[in-house]
Design an enzyme around this catalytic site. Structure first.
Site, short mmCIF file in Angstrom:
data_model
loop_
_atom_site.label_atom_id
_atom_site.label_comp_id
_atom_site.label_asym_id
_atom_site.label_seq_id
_atom_site.Cartn_x
_atom_site.Cartn_y
_atom_site.Cartn_z
N ASP A 75 47.05 -9.29 -26.89
CA ASP A 75 46.87 -8.00 -26.21
C ASP A 75 48.07 -7.07 -26.39
O ASP A 75 48.06 -5.94 -25.92
CB ASP A 75 46.64 -8.25 -24.71
CG ASP A 75 46.21 -7.01 -23.95
OD1 ASP A 75 45.45 -6.20 -24.51
OD2 ASP A 75 46.64 -6.83 -22.80
N SER A 105 43.32 -1.33 -21.49
CA SER A 105 42.32 -2.21 -22.07
C SER A 105 41.06 -2.23 -21.20
O SER A 105 41.15 -2.29 -19.97
CB SER A 105 42.87 -3.64 -22.18
OG SER A 105 44.04 -3.67 -22.97
N GLN A 140 38.94 -5.61 -29.27
CA GLN A 140 39.25 -4.99 -27.98
C GLN A 140 38.82 -3.53 -28.00
O GLN A 140 39.00 -2.83 -29.00
CB GLN A 140 40.75 -5.07 -27.69
CG GLN A 140 41.14 -4.56 -26.30
CD GLN A 140 42.61 -4.76 -26.02
OE1 GLN A 140 43.45 -3.95 -26.42
NE2 GLN A 140 42.95 -5.85 -25.33
#
Length: 294
Positions: A208, A232, A282
Site C-alpha cells: 500500500d 485508498s 487498488q
C-alpha cells in the site's frame, strides 16, 4: 528521529502481533507517529493476521480483497472480528472486519490454500532496464533533498526500505515528469521470523506504500500542496509463489484508468532473480487540492 532498520521492523512485528480476545476476536494497536489516520497497509496487514490465526497452519494465504470504509483513529485500539466462511478440503475462506468506536473502518475477505503442484508460468520480469536497489536513492536521500515535502516519511518508522527507480509522488510540482509506470524496490528493513503468514502480512503492509503513485505518474502529478490529495478505497493482493518479504523485490506499478476522481493502479512484484511473487490492485480517491467535494 524515526526508527530505522531492525528496530523499526520489531515495532512493525509488535503492531502485527494482535492480542487474541477469543477464538475469532483480536485487538491491535497503531504506532504513535503523529499521523491523522491509520495507514491503510497497517490495518490490512492486521486484518490478515487475524484471519490467518483462525486457519490451519498448513494453509497459506493466496488472495485477499479489502475495502477501506472509514479513516482509522491511530490513538484508539482496533478490534478485529473474523468470520469463518468456509473450510474445505483444500481452501479456507475468512472475512475479517476491523472496527473502532462501534463502526467498521475496514473489511477483508481472504482465501487460504494447502500447497499443491500444477501448471506454472509467469510473464518475464522487467529487470533488464531497471537499476538495482543499490543504484537508486534511498528514502532518506529523498527526505534530505526535500525536507519540507517529506511529511510523514520524515517521521514515520522506516520498517520498509523503499527505493524509487524514478521519483516519489510527493516531490515538488515541476520536479516530476509524466511516466507510464512507477517502479520501486522494496524489502522489509530487517529480519522477519520464518513464518509465511508474517511475510504475507508484511508484504500486504508494503503493497500500500506506493501503488497509487502510478496514477499520478501518468499525469506528472504529485501528492500534497500544488497537487492531489487521496485515500485508498479498496485493495486486492494475489500471492503467487513463496517469498521472503525481507529480501528485495521490484514493485512494478501502472495505472490503466483514472476517472470520476478515482484512479486504478495495478502492480506486480518480482524478486531479484525474476520470480513473480505477487500482484496487487487498488482503486483510490484522488482530488486536486482545493476541489469541491462531490
Amino acid at each position: 528521529m524515526p526508527l530505522f532498520g531492525q528496530a523499526a521492523v520489531d515495532q512493525l512485528l509488535e503492531v502485527l502481533d494482535l492480542e487474541q480476545v477469543d477464538a475469532a476476536a483480536f485487538v491491535g494497536e497503531s504506532p504513535q507517529t503523529g499521523a491523522q489516520r491509520v495507514f491503510g497497509g497497517q490495518v490490512a496487514g492486521q486484518a490478515l493476521v487475524a484471519a490467518g490465526r483462525t486457519v490451519e497452519r498448513d494453509r497459506f494465504v493466496h488472495s485477499l480483497h479489502g475495502y477501506f470504509v472509514r479513516p482509522g483513529d491511530p490513538t484508539e485500539p482496533i478490534r478485529f472480528q473474523v468470520e469463518t466462511i468456509r473450510d474445505g478440503r483444500s481452501f479456507s475462506v475468512r472475512r475479517s472486519t476491523a472496527q473502532q468506536h462501534g463502526k467498521t473502518i475496514f473489511f477483508m475477505s481472504a482465501s487460504f490454500q494447502v500447497r499443491e503442484e500444477g501448471l506454472d508460468h509467469h510473464s518475464p520480469a522487467p529487470l533488464d532496464d531497471v537499476p538495482g536497489p543499490d543504484d537508486v536513492p534511498t528514502m532518506l536521500d529523498w527526505v534530505q533533498r526535500y525536507p519540507s515535502r517529506a511529511g510523514i516519511f520524515a517521521s514515520a518508522p522506516q520498517a520498509v526500505d523503499v527505493r524509487y527507480v524514478g521519483v516519489p509522488g510527493w516531490v515538488p510540482p515541476g520536479d516530476r515528469v509524466a511516466s507510464e509506470e512507477q517502479r520501486v524496490w522494496m524489502r522489509i528493513n530487517g529480519t522477519l521470523p520464518d513464518d509465511p503468514l508474517i511475510h504475507a502480512c508484511a508484504l500486504t503492509y508494503a503493497s500500500d506504500l506506493s501503488l497509487l503513485d502510478s496514477v499520478l505518474s501518468v499525469h506528472g502529478e504529485v501528492w500534497g500542496p500544488g497537487g492531489v490529495i487521496g485515500a485508498s478505497l479498496d485493495h486486492a493482493l494475489w500471492l503467487h509463489r513463496p517469498f521472503r518479504a525481507d529480501e528485495w523485490f521490484l514493485y512494478d506499478c501502472t495505472s490503466p484508468s483514472a476517472s470520476g476522481s478515482r484512479g486504478l493502479a495495478m502492480g506486480r512484484m518480482f524478486t531479484r532473480d525474476g520470480r513473480h511473487i505477487a500482484s496487487a490492485g487498488q482503486e483510490g480517491l484522488l482530488r486536486r487540492i482545493g476541489e469541491r467535494k462531490q
